[in-house]
Write a protein that holds these residues in place. Sequence first.
Motif, mmCIF file in Angstrom:
data_model
loop_
_atom_site.group_PDB
_atom_site.id
_atom_site.type_symbol
_atom_site.label_atom_id
_atom_site.label_comp_id
_atom_site.label_asym_id
_atom_site.label_seq_id
_atom_site.Cartn_x
_atom_site.Cartn_y
_atom_site.Cartn_z
ATOM 1 N N PHE A 305 -21.039 9.374 -12.085
ATOM 2 C CA PHE A 305 -21.372 10.774 -11.828
ATOM 3 C C PHE A 305 -22.377 10.889 -10.673
ATOM 4 O O PHE A 305 -22.236 11.747 -9.799
ATOM 5 N N LEU A 306 -23.378 10.024 -10.667
ATOM 6 C CA LEU A 306 -24.379 10.052 -9.598
ATOM 7 C C LEU A 306 -23.754 9.716 -8.238
ATOM 8 O O LEU A 306 -24.126 10.290 -7.215
ATOM 9 N N GLN A 307 -22.796 8.778 -8.225
ATOM 10 C CA GLN A 307 -22.092 8.445 -6.980
ATOM 11 C C GLN A 307 -21.366 9.661 -6.427
ATOM 12 O O GLN A 307 -21.426 9.953 -5.223
ATOM 13 N N ALA A 308 -20.642 10.360 -7.293
ATOM 14 C CA ALA A 308 -19.908 11.551 -6.853
ATOM 15 C C ALA A 308 -20.871 12.623 -6.354
ATOM 16 O O ALA A 308 -20.623 13.281 -5.335
ATOM 17 N N LEU A 309 -21.982 12.799 -7.059
ATOM 18 C CA LEU A 309 -22.983 13.793 -6.657
ATOM 19 C C LEU A 309 -23.595 13.438 -5.305
ATOM 20 O O LEU A 309 -23.829 14.312 -4.465
ATOM 21 N N SER A 310 -23.827 12.136 -5.079
ATOM 22 C CA SER A 310 -24.410 11.725 -3.798
ATOM 23 C C SER A 310 -23.423 11.928 -2.645
ATOM 24 O O SER A 310 -23.825 12.251 -1.528
ATOM 25 N N THR A 311 -22.137 11.737 -2.909
ATOM 26 C CA THR A 311 -21.124 12.003 -1.875
ATOM 27 C C THR A 311 -21.112 13.482 -1.512
ATOM 28 O O THR A 311 -20.956 13.849 -0.344
ATOM 29 N N ALA A 312 -21.306 14.332 -2.517
ATOM 30 C CA ALA A 312 -21.386 15.778 -2.254
ATOM 31 C C ALA A 312 -22.591 16.118 -1.376
ATOM 32 O O ALA A 312 -22.607 17.158 -0.704
ATOM 33 N N GLY A 313 -23.589 15.241 -1.361
ATOM 34 C CA GLY A 313 -24.743 15.465 -0.502
ATOM 35 C C GLY A 313 -24.368 15.505 0.971
ATOM 36 O O GLY A 313 -25.017 16.203 1.775
ATOM 37 N N PHE A 314 -23.320 14.784 1.359
ATOM 38 C CA PHE A 314 -22.874 14.812 2.753
ATOM 39 C C PHE A 314 -22.292 16.179 3.123
ATOM 40 O O PHE A 314 -22.338 16.590 4.281
ATOM 41 N N VAL A 315 -21.720 16.866 2.142
ATOM 42 C CA VAL A 315 -21.232 18.234 2.378
ATOM 43 C C VAL A 315 -22.410 19.132 2.746
ATOM 44 O O VAL A 315 -22.343 19.929 3.689
ATOM 45 N N PHE A 316 -23.494 18.991 2.000
ATOM 46 C CA PHE A 316 -24.728 19.735 2.276
ATOM 47 C C PHE A 316 -25.256 19.415 3.667
ATOM 48 O O PHE A 316 -25.630 20.315 4.435
ATOM 49 N N LEU A 317 -25.270 18.135 4.044
ATOM 50 C CA LEU A 317 -25.770 17.726 5.353
ATOM 51 C C LEU A 317 -24.865 18.247 6.473
ATOM 52 O O LEU A 317 -25.352 18.658 7.538
ATOM 53 N N ALA A 400 -13.309 11.045 -6.446
ATOM 54 C CA ALA A 400 -14.026 10.265 -7.461
ATOM 55 C C ALA A 400 -13.590 10.630 -8.879
ATOM 56 O O ALA A 400 -13.813 9.862 -9.822
ATOM 57 N N ILE A 401 -12.953 11.801 -9.054
ATOM 58 C CA ILE A 401 -12.597 12.278 -10.393
ATOM 59 C C ILE A 401 -11.620 11.355 -11.124
ATOM 60 O O ILE A 401 -11.839 11.040 -12.305
ATOM 61 N N PRO A 402 -10.522 10.864 -10.470
ATOM 62 C CA PRO A 402 -9.606 9.969 -11.205
ATOM 63 C C PRO A 402 -10.302 8.729 -11.761
ATOM 64 O O PRO A 402 -10.017 8.307 -12.884
ATOM 65 N N GLY A 403 -11.219 8.140 -10.980
ATOM 66 C CA GLY A 403 -11.943 6.968 -11.463
ATOM 67 C C GLY A 403 -12.776 7.281 -12.690
ATOM 68 O O GLY A 403 -12.847 6.479 -13.637
ATOM 69 N N MET A 404 -13.388 8.475 -12.703
ATOM 70 C CA MET A 404 -14.184 8.880 -13.865
ATOM 71 C C MET A 404 -13.288 9.133 -15.077
ATOM 72 O O MET A 404 -13.634 8.779 -16.205
ATOM 73 N N LEU A 405 -12.118 9.743 -14.852
ATOM 74 C CA LEU A 405 -11.194 10.011 -15.963
ATOM 75 C C LEU A 405 -10.654 8.716 -16.570
ATOM 76 O O LEU A 405 -10.408 8.640 -17.780
ATOM 77 N N LEU A 406 -10.483 7.688 -15.731
ATOM 78 C CA LEU A 406 -9.997 6.405 -16.242
ATOM 79 C C LEU A 406 -11.002 5.746 -17.175
ATOM 80 O O LEU A 406 -10.637 4.894 -17.990
ATOM 81 N N LEU A 407 -12.263 6.140 -17.072
ATOM 82 C CA LEU A 407 -13.268 5.625 -17.998
ATOM 83 C C LEU A 407 -12.944 6.001 -19.444
ATOM 84 O O LEU A 407 -13.341 5.298 -20.379
#
Length: 418
Positions: A305-317, A400-407
């Motif tokens: 979850f933190l990885q996906a959130l950090s990737t979203a940080g690039f959208v902000f930048l 990143a969502i498919p990887g999280m769903l596979l968990l």
Amino acid sequence: MLIKKNEQAFQQPSLIALIFNRRMLVALIMGFACGLPLLLTITVLQAWMKEEGVDLTVIGMMALVGLPYTLKFIWAPVLDRFTLPFLGRRRGWLLIAQIALIFSIAALGTSDPKNSPWLLATVAFLVTFFSATQDIVVDAYRREDLSDAELGLGSSLYINGYRVGMLLASGGGLIMADFLPFSLVYVIMAACLLPGVVTTLLAPEPVIFTDTPNSMREAVLAPLVEYFNRPEALWILAFILCYKIGDTMASAMTTPFYLDIGFSKTEIGTVVKLIGFWATVLGALIGGIIMLRLGIKRSLWVFGFLQALSTAGFVFLARIGHSLPALTAVIGFENLSSGMGTAAYAAFMASITNKKFTATQYALLSSLMGIPRVMASAPTGLFAKHLGWESFFIICTLIAIPGMLLLLKVSPWTAADQ
């Protein structure tokens, strides 16, 4: 009841005891020994060849000497099958690989890049072969030496040692090359592997309670049969391919992105390479400590979850543009979460290997781990060009969502580590 609780508290090692012990130190030093050779045949060798006036086409082709890192699963069964008559199944092979690696790195320094490029390529190939062999044995040793509870922190320390080794080889090697001939630089780098040899000699051989393969046929086929007989085998493979794919795609295009929105090369070098490096190291360490208490499986959820959130940080930048504080925050958080995710990722792969075939199964899984880095990164430039930076990073976040769903299949939150 009170007596029973006190007995449990006595039996459970403290956090300090779990962090500061012989096994963690071995994982750190072996990580350093594995990370140091990698860039000696890439960054440092490229700089030497360029300085000697070697054609760029030849320099580019030298990347092929790195094939053993990708194909190491081919000879991993040999290391599972045979036990040398000294130091045991793991340390015996490790000592051979380390000594051969030291001599091949030193020999690489005596090569002539301009007049004997083929000889140089041959010696560089030997470096990568023995380095990949060291990786195979160290991965197997770490899995067999650490308990399941220690795998998370042990993997994070191994990764941090690996990164420090890479930093010494690339940064330290290039700095030394400004004052010393490359031949001497390679001798010094070879000598830096001696702590790994001492560790191999002093560390105990892991004790496993399973038989070793009785034949090469069993060593090659049995790891595959054992793995694919598991009901969740294909789900695990899908998870390994998908868990870090969004993070990988975003990272592949970050440098062009930084330049495109107005950051100077000095700003990128300072923030991305300096702050980013230490944030990754800190993230792996924090991730390892968290895994001691939370477990590997639940940590995969949190760190994913933190990885996906950090990737979203690039959208902000991408939206706010040039801002040094924003760049620092985004890079710091992205590398911190990536360090955590990588540590859990490596620990998970180690935890699912069968100790009878540790070397072969881990080599196969780690090779699969590298596929998304190549395949998913290839079209990222095309996506960024046609979609724009903001949309590109939104897609990277959603991937990143498919990887999280596979968990849900391979590592459900309710299934605590065994």
